[in-house]
Design a protein around this motif. Structure first.
Motif, short mmCIF file in Angstrom:
data_model
loop_
_atom_site.label_atom_id
_atom_site.label_comp_id
_atom_site.label_asym_id
_atom_site.label_seq_id
_atom_site.Cartn_x
_atom_site.Cartn_y
_atom_site.Cartn_z
N ASP A 167 -5.20 15.55 -24.54
CA ASP A 167 -4.91 16.66 -23.63
C ASP A 167 -5.49 17.99 -24.13
O ASP A 167 -5.59 18.95 -23.37
N GLN A 168 -5.84 18.03 -25.42
CA GLN A 168 -6.44 19.25 -25.97
C GLN A 168 -7.93 19.37 -25.68
O GLN A 168 -8.53 20.42 -25.93
N ARG A 169 -8.53 18.30 -25.21
CA ARG A 169 -9.97 18.35 -24.96
C ARG A 169 -10.27 19.42 -23.91
O ARG A 169 -9.50 19.59 -22.95
N PRO A 170 -11.37 20.14 -24.07
CA PRO A 170 -11.72 21.17 -23.07
C PRO A 170 -11.75 20.62 -21.64
O PRO A 170 -11.34 21.31 -20.71
N SER A 171 -12.20 19.37 -21.48
CA SER A 171 -12.28 18.78 -20.14
C SER A 171 -10.90 18.63 -19.51
O SER A 171 -10.74 18.77 -18.29
N MET A 172 -9.91 18.32 -20.32
CA MET A 172 -8.54 18.17 -19.82
C MET A 172 -7.91 19.54 -19.59
O MET A 172 -7.23 19.76 -18.59
#
Lengths: 207, 207
Positions: free
Chosen positions: A194-199
């Protein structure tokens, strides 16, 4: 004229596509057109592009429209230079597609729960149906927790995107289910995903 | 040990797979295992193979299991020497996948109608929901009737199989809908498609 993606940010199937656009640096090539609709009130633009009325739908530069999310993802996967979101062949291809399909099946059940509890008049709701959708999701989450979790390490591909979007949707629309307590390893995986920029860029807001 | 397909003959998604097995002469390589289940009573063998409980599911010789129908069809399409059921690349690939997806969307709506009218207790049925599933199918059938029908001539591929199985399912489970009168060209197409040995061999019986 660039490609146009008809979608709604709260839809987990649409979110999969937008997450993939971010992960593969294709996001600048697609115009995101937000449509407000429910199964009971399909949007006219969407129906013109996809007679079933379902979103997401992707209008290409030549005017043809692709749907549903899996078809769109298959197409987009040919447009970028990163690691493929779905392996092109071999046992790995069908394994990843099966895991992605399992995530989609959970998502469909979660959407059914949402329809049953939010859209359908209260007097017409059926507890046995709700319980069974819930069980379907629970069995599948348990499978990821107990068996398939190691397969989610490494490349954040279609299977990972599908699962992350499902878990985000549970938080958004089935928020009374505290799934993290039941699936702690999955919860840890999701915290990181959930920390990914896409998320982060595609986080839906409840309303 | 050969491959095992878990399916139920009345399920339109399972039928797609069996029709494809016939069309591609793969039928002898797959053991068909009929499972009786409903969303409310999933089958234990199925759950072991696919935690979501959905069928069809295909167990491979190495013990891994693939699902759902689209994943199975994608896999089977690599095992035969006939014309591919889905073109491998180019605009034709995503067009055929989109038409197949449209057939799947109609089939999902038809299954929703079946669940609503047959499985759900009568007092909990919701007419507005039924009407909307019906409209979704009607709009999509109209699209085939008015626009996409010429694209169904030639190779009987995934899009054709999906549409033929949907129409067969309407006759089986939504039999009070006399769709042939509304979509005469589609009816003529289906009359011919239904004569194919693959369709004849997989005709479900009402019960």
């Amino acid at each position: 004229m660039s490609m146009i993606l008809y979608h709604t940010p709260a839809s987990p199937f649409g979110r999969k596509v937008v997450v993939m656009l971010h992960e593969t640096d294709l996001i600048e090539q697609v115009e995101l057109e937000i449509v407000q609709q429910t199964p009971l009130n399909p949007n006219r633009d969407v129906i013109d592009a996809n007679p079933s009325g379902k979103i997401p739908a992707l209008r290409l530069e030549d005017g043809t429209t692709l749907h549903d999310s899996r078809v769109i993802l298959d197409y987009l996967d040919t447009l970028h230079q990163h690691t493929p979101m779905i392996p092109h062949h071999g046992p790995e291809r069908w394994r990843r597609m099966t895991l992605a399909s399992l995530a989609d099946a959970m998502t469909e059940s979660a959407v059914q729960i949402r329809y049953e509890t939010f859209m359908r008049p209260q007097g017409l709701q059926w507890k046995l149906w709700l319980d069974n959708q819930h069980e379907k999701i629970a069995r599948s989450l348990d499978y990821f927790e107990q068996t398939a979790l190691p397969e989610l390490e490494g490349h954040f591909d279609m299977a990972c995107i599908g699962l992350a979007c499902l878990l985000g949707y549970l938080d958004l629309r089935v928020a009374n289910w505290h799934w993290r307590g039941e699936y702690p390893k999955l919860a840890a995986w999701y915290t990181e995903a959930d920390q990914r920029p896409s998320m982060q860029a595609t986080r839906p807001e409840a309303r």
